[in-house]
Enzyme design. Structure first.
Site, short mmCIF file in Angstrom:
data_model
loop_
_atom_site.label_atom_id
_atom_site.label_comp_id
_atom_site.label_asym_id
_atom_site.label_seq_id
_atom_site.Cartn_x
_atom_site.Cartn_y
_atom_site.Cartn_z
N SER A 30 0.83 -1.20 0.00
CA SER A 30 0.00 0.00 0.00
C SER A 30 0.86 1.25 0.00
O SER A 30 1.97 1.27 0.56
CB SER A 30 -0.87 -0.03 1.26
OG SER A 30 -1.46 1.21 1.49
N LYS A 73 1.84 -3.78 6.73
CA LYS A 73 2.26 -3.73 5.32
C LYS A 73 3.78 -3.52 5.24
O LYS A 73 4.47 -4.17 4.45
CB LYS A 73 1.52 -2.63 4.56
CG LYS A 73 0.04 -2.90 4.36
CD LYS A 73 -0.21 -4.10 3.45
CE LYS A 73 -1.67 -4.51 3.38
NZ LYS A 73 -1.91 -5.81 2.76
N TYR A 90 -2.30 -1.40 11.09
CA TYR A 90 -2.53 -1.92 9.73
C TYR A 90 -1.38 -1.53 8.80
O TYR A 90 -0.79 -2.37 8.11
CB TYR A 90 -3.86 -1.39 9.17
CG TYR A 90 -3.94 -1.50 7.67
CD1 TYR A 90 -4.16 -2.73 7.06
CD2 TYR A 90 -3.75 -0.38 6.85
CE1 TYR A 90 -4.18 -2.84 5.68
CE2 TYR A 90 -3.77 -0.48 5.48
CZ TYR A 90 -3.99 -1.71 4.90
OH TYR A 90 -4.01 -1.82 3.53
C1 WQD Z 1 -9.84 9.06 1.38
C2 WQD Z 1 -10.04 10.55 1.65
C3 WQD Z 1 -10.50 11.09 3.94
C4 WQD Z 1 -14.36 9.12 4.26
C5 WQD Z 1 -7.16 4.07 3.41
C6 WQD Z 1 -5.98 3.33 3.98
C7 WQD Z 1 -5.07 2.90 2.91
C8 WQD Z 1 -5.79 2.12 1.85
C9 WQD Z 1 -7.07 2.70 1.44
C10 WQD Z 1 -6.54 -0.13 2.40
C11 WQD Z 1 -9.37 11.04 2.92
C12 WQD Z 1 -11.68 11.43 3.05
C13 WQD Z 1 -13.16 9.60 3.78
C14 WQD Z 1 -15.40 10.04 4.55
C15 WQD Z 1 -13.97 11.85 3.83
N1 WQD Z 1 -5.70 0.76 2.10
N2 WQD Z 1 -12.97 10.94 3.57
N3 WQD Z 1 -15.17 11.37 4.31
O1 WQD Z 1 -7.51 7.01 4.24
O2 WQD Z 1 -6.72 7.51 1.88
O3 WQD Z 1 -6.69 5.21 2.70
O4 WQD Z 1 -7.83 3.20 2.55
O5 WQD Z 1 -7.12 -0.94 2.53
O6 WQD Z 1 -4.05 2.17 3.46
O7 WQD Z 1 -5.31 4.19 4.88
O8 WQD Z 1 -8.83 6.24 2.18
O9 WQD Z 1 -11.19 6.27 1.49
O10 WQD Z 1 -10.64 6.34 3.97
O11 WQD Z 1 -10.17 8.34 2.56
O12 WQD Z 1 -13.81 13.05 3.66
O13 WQD Z 1 -16.48 9.70 5.02
O14 WQD Z 1 -11.44 10.77 1.84
O15 WQD Z 1 -10.34 12.07 4.92
O16 WQD Z 1 -8.90 12.32 2.69
P1 WQD Z 1 -7.39 6.61 2.82
P2 WQD Z 1 -10.29 6.73 2.57
#
Ligand code: WQD
Length: 343
Positions: free
Chosen positions: A127, A156, A152
């Protein structure tokens, strides 16, 4: 002869799409999954999409003897794609030992059994989380690994090291580590996609559930970041494109085209999109108006990250192809399909 590939976590979100692409490319696929975050119906849907039913065994990668027996039952497996892992960042903070056990012991079991059963290759799901907040964007594979923000993320990083140390010890294993950016979307047939598990933590499932009326409002976490519109920036990669990267990686290992026994590739589009830009792209692609509000920042979020995918483009010969609007449309079609299934 069709080469046999074992896919752990093959009924999961990225795993199921990858099984279809492997089958399309002529490989024979054996899936194992403990069904902790997916269900066996996915095997039927894989068959509907590809026209081929993959072998499926319900098995946990923590079960060393079960894995050993599996390799004996399916002799001649050439390579493994190892998806099976726990992946919820928040849950990993609450249950670190569960994450360390599941994610580390599973890989250790597989690496121990590979030489015994003559399996020469492994493609590992890593990741972009290993980069933390990169100092230079777009981020390349050479960027330093930053201290993980969650158990998590740490699994990785440690898994990458376990693979490197095992190969360095002389084990007859060739590995490709794929560092995914933010995988989103679903299969264009709407037969495969991400299955919701409780209240979604990730952006796209929360967004599509809001659009369809399951959630009242999408919260955008922060508009005061140092980005053009103040919201965070990510590199959203289509899940079918991502699946295809695995097929290319398997071919590279089996055809002995690797330059090193452990190679690492960024799998992203090379384009950063802000959360607000993504919301607007969704509205444009689907014609659905989204109810959202700006709220405070979410703890642990990276401000901005997107890939430099040059190495994957040039050396692997893989490139992201599906545009963001088609990707968001596929996520929306999948959400609509899920709604039809509600009781
Ligand atoms: C993306 C953006 C949030 C939800 C995570 C893991 C990573 C990967 C994928 C996994 C961020 C914003 C989110 C919401 C929002 N691996 N957001 N409102 O955090 O980039 O990555 O998932 O299996 O390792 O860390 O992904 O989709 O959670 O967030 O504004 O309700 O969307 O703040 O900027 P992230 P995400």
């Amino acid at each position: 002869m069709k080469e046999k590939i074992l896919v752990t976590g093959g009924t999961g979100y990225i795993g199921s799409h990858t099984v279809v692409e492997l089958q399309n490319a002529g490989y024979e696929v054996i899936i194992i999954d403990n069904l902790s975050n997916s269900n066996a119906d996915v095997v039927d849907n894989i068959e509907k999409v590809s026209g081929i039913r993959p072998a499926f065994e319900k098995l946990d990668c923590l079960d060393y003897n079960g894995l050993d027996a599996l390799f004996t039952k399916y002799p001649g497996i050439k390579a493994i794609i190892h998806f099976a892992a726990s992946k919820a960042v928040g849950e990993s903070v609450e249950k670190p030992l569960l994450y360390y056990r599941n994610n580390l012991v599973s890989l250790i079991n597989i690496l121990e059994l590979m030489p015994k059963h003559g399996v020469e290759g492994i493609v590992f799901s890593s990741s972009c989380t290993v980069y933390g907040q990169p100092d230079i964007l777009p981020v390349t594979e050479e960027a330093p690994i930053k201290k993980a923000e969650s158990p998590y993320g740490n699994t990785k990083q440690i898994n990458e090291e376990i693979i490197r140390d095992t190969v360095a010890s002389g084990a007859p294993i060739n590995a490709i580590l794929l560092r995914y950016f933010n995988p989103i979307g679903a299969h264009p047939t709407a037969l495969l996609g991400e299955l919701p598990n409780g209240v979604p933590q990730n952006l796209i499932p929360y967004l599509t559930q809001t659009a369809i009326g399951i959630r009242e409002k999408l919260s955008v976490f922060g508009d005061d970041y140092n980005t053009p519109d103040g919201s965070c920036i990510r590199d959203f990669i289509n899940v079918v494109d991502l699946a295809k990267a695995h097929v290319v990686a398997i071919g590279r290992i089996l055809e002995k085209k690797q330059k090193e026994k452990v190679e690492v590739f960024n799998i992203g589009t090379g384009r950063g999109l802000s959360v607000l830009e993504l919301i607007h792209a969704f509205e444009k692609a689907t014609g659905v108006k989204l109810n959202y509000q700006i709220v405070g920042r979410r703890a642990g979020d990276i401000e901005k990250v997107w890939a430099n995918p040059d190495k994957a483009n040039n050396e692997l010969g893989w490139k992201a192809e599906v545009g963001i609007e088609d990707t968001l449309l596929s996520a929306w079609k999948w959400q609509q399909k899920l709604k039809e299934k509600l009781p």
